[in-house]
Design an enzyme around this catalytic site. Structure first.
Site, mmCIF file in Angstrom:
data_model
loop_
_atom_site.group_PDB
_atom_site.id
_atom_site.type_symbol
_atom_site.label_atom_id
_atom_site.label_comp_id
_atom_site.label_asym_id
_atom_site.label_seq_id
_atom_site.Cartn_x
_atom_site.Cartn_y
_atom_site.Cartn_z
ATOM 1 C CE1 TYR A 134 -3.289 2.892 0.354
ATOM 2 C CE2 TYR A 134 -2.310 3.331 2.495
ATOM 3 C CZ TYR A 134 -3.152 3.700 1.463
ATOM 4 O OH TYR A 134 -3.836 4.891 1.537
ATOM 5 N NE ARG A 141 -2.837 7.499 -4.039
ATOM 6 C CZ ARG A 141 -3.790 7.098 -3.201
ATOM 7 N NH1 ARG A 141 -5.047 7.022 -3.625
ATOM 8 N NH2 ARG A 141 -3.511 6.752 -1.961
ATOM 9 C CE1 TYR A 193 -4.360 10.725 7.265
ATOM 10 C CE2 TYR A 193 -3.794 8.876 5.852
ATOM 11 C CZ TYR A 193 -4.724 9.587 6.587
ATOM 12 O OH TYR A 193 -6.016 9.139 6.633
ATOM 13 N NE ARG A 206 -9.513 12.506 5.272
ATOM 14 C CZ ARG A 206 -8.821 11.425 5.583
ATOM 15 N NH1 ARG A 206 -9.186 10.228 5.161
ATOM 16 N NH2 ARG A 206 -7.724 11.538 6.300
ATOM 17 C CD GLU A 303 -11.609 2.644 3.053
ATOM 18 O OE1 GLU A 303 -10.562 2.320 3.646
ATOM 19 O OE2 GLU A 303 -11.677 2.919 1.843
HETATM 20 C C1 3EB Z 1 -7.710 6.684 5.375
HETATM 21 O O1 3EB Z 1 -8.537 7.549 5.642
HETATM 22 C C2 3EB Z 1 -8.240 5.306 5.203
HETATM 23 O O2 3EB Z 1 -5.297 5.555 -0.348
HETATM 24 O O3 3EB Z 1 -6.805 6.226 -1.764
HETATM 25 C C3 3EB Z 1 -9.406 5.681 2.426
HETATM 26 C C4 3EB Z 1 -9.723 6.168 1.151
HETATM 27 C C5 3EB Z 1 -8.133 5.221 2.675
HETATM 28 C C6 3EB Z 1 -8.756 6.211 0.152
HETATM 29 C C7 3EB Z 1 -6.456 5.854 -0.633
HETATM 30 C C8 3EB Z 1 -7.174 5.263 1.658
HETATM 31 C C9 3EB Z 1 -7.478 5.771 0.418
HETATM 32 O O4 3EB Z 1 -6.495 6.912 5.273
HETATM 33 C C10 3EB Z 1 -7.766 4.643 3.999
#
Ligand code: 3EB
Length: 312
Positions: A134, A141, A193, A206, A303
């Site tokens: 991941y 990406r 992050y 989001r 999720e």
């Molecule tokens: C998060 O909030 C949970 O890597 O495209 C959610 C939606 C999550 C998309 C992505 C990852 C992705 O980090 C994981």
């Protein structure tokens, strides 16, 4: 535009329609099939709870095309584009290839504004050259989106889930004009992050809001039990579900859609095949597709993604 879930065994009902932008099969995808009428057809190796089902996205009258391994259809307003890339080798390279080609074709067709991306690949927790796949995917990406962002492009809303087999499969919706990115005040933006989650952040927002056909549309990313940047309630499905829906409610509130809003469709990803607790209130009213898959952090059990519409 409409989005709905249709039994896979009755796909022939969809085939003659001229307004289908994309068809995504979950469970029992037809091998080798590339199209469903005018629409790109792709299979994702995630098992639905229940009978095999297709996610169908429709728009206006569509035109289809294929180039650089990308299949697409567009209706003048929305572009649906998809690519499947071998994922048995380096997933970083596969991510770069998938994103570069999708961005190229979307740009050439005049739909350079990414709204929503879905990304599925096997062995998401596997380790490649000392880094979880991941996190390798995020490196690829990030690299591929770099020039898009440098040109003023916006990150799409997204979902990224681990499958039990198959290719890296990426499909997306794009438009001619940008959407409005929505963040969650209770969560750190994913693209910010800290490095503890990998050398490059996951590049998604989001949610994305657009106005189309006299309505507001909110495309909400996969949403999990993350507060700030940390996962909550490791191993506790009910508690993670509460936190995830608290995040969903807050994303919707942050999008300022007004009172007259409606959940159109929801996809729930659960780790393992265990029973799913009941969904809360308004989220239970719309069609829900439940899929077994690996959420991208191994402590996360659930999720949820959703599409919400509202009047303007
Ligand atoms: C998060 O909030 C949970 O890597 O495209 C959610 C939606 C999550 C998309 C992505 C990852 C992705 O980090 C994981």
């Amino acid at each position: 535009m409409r989005i709905f879930y249709h039994p896979a065994e009755r796909l022939s009902e969809i085939e003659s329609r001229r307004d289908v932008l994309g068809v995504v099969a979950y469970g029992a995808a037809e091998p080798g099939r590339a199209w469903c009428g005018q629409a790109p057809y792709l299979g994702v190796a995630l098992s639905p709870h229940g009978a095999p089902v297709c996610e169908v996205i429709t728009g206006g009258m569509v035109k289809r095309g294929a180039r650089h391994d990308v299949r697409y259809a567009h209706d003048g307003e929305w572009l649906f584009a998809a690519i499947a890339v071998d994922a048995s080798g380096a997933i970083e390279a596969a991510a770069i290839l998938a994103y570069e080609r999708l961005l190229q074709v979307a740009g050439e067709e005049g739909y350079g504004c990414l709204i929503r991306a879905w990304q599925y690949f096997p062995a998401i927790h596997g380790v490649e050259e000392g880094l979880e796949r991941y996190r390798q995917f995020n490196r690829g990406r990030h690299h591929a989106l770099g020039s898009h962002l440098a040109r003023g492009g916006i990150r799409p809303a997204a979902t990224c889930i681990g499958t039990h087999a198959g290719h890296l499969t990426v499909y997306m919706l794009a438009r001619r004009a940008p959407g409005v990115a929505i963040e969650n005040p209770r969560q750190v933006a994913a693209y910010q992050y800290p490095k503890t989650y990998g050398p490059r952040p996951p590049d998604f927002v989001r949610a994305m809001k657009v106005v189309s056909e006299g309505q507001q549309w909110l495309w909400i990313s996969g949403t999990a039990a993350i507060v700030g940047h940390e996962s909550c309630a490791a191993g506790n499905m009910e508690a993670q579900m509460r936190e995830a829906f608290a995040n969903l409610d807050l994303v919707v509130a942050s999008a300022d859609l007004g009172e007259d809003r409606r959940v159109v469709a929801t996809k729930v990803y659960v780790r393992g095949a265990g029973p799913l607790p009941a969904l809360p209130g308004p989220w239970a009213c719309a069609p829900v597709l439940v899929l077994t898959g690996d959420i991208c952090r191994s402590e996360l059990l659930i999720e949820i993604e959703a599409v919400v519409t509202a009047g303007v």
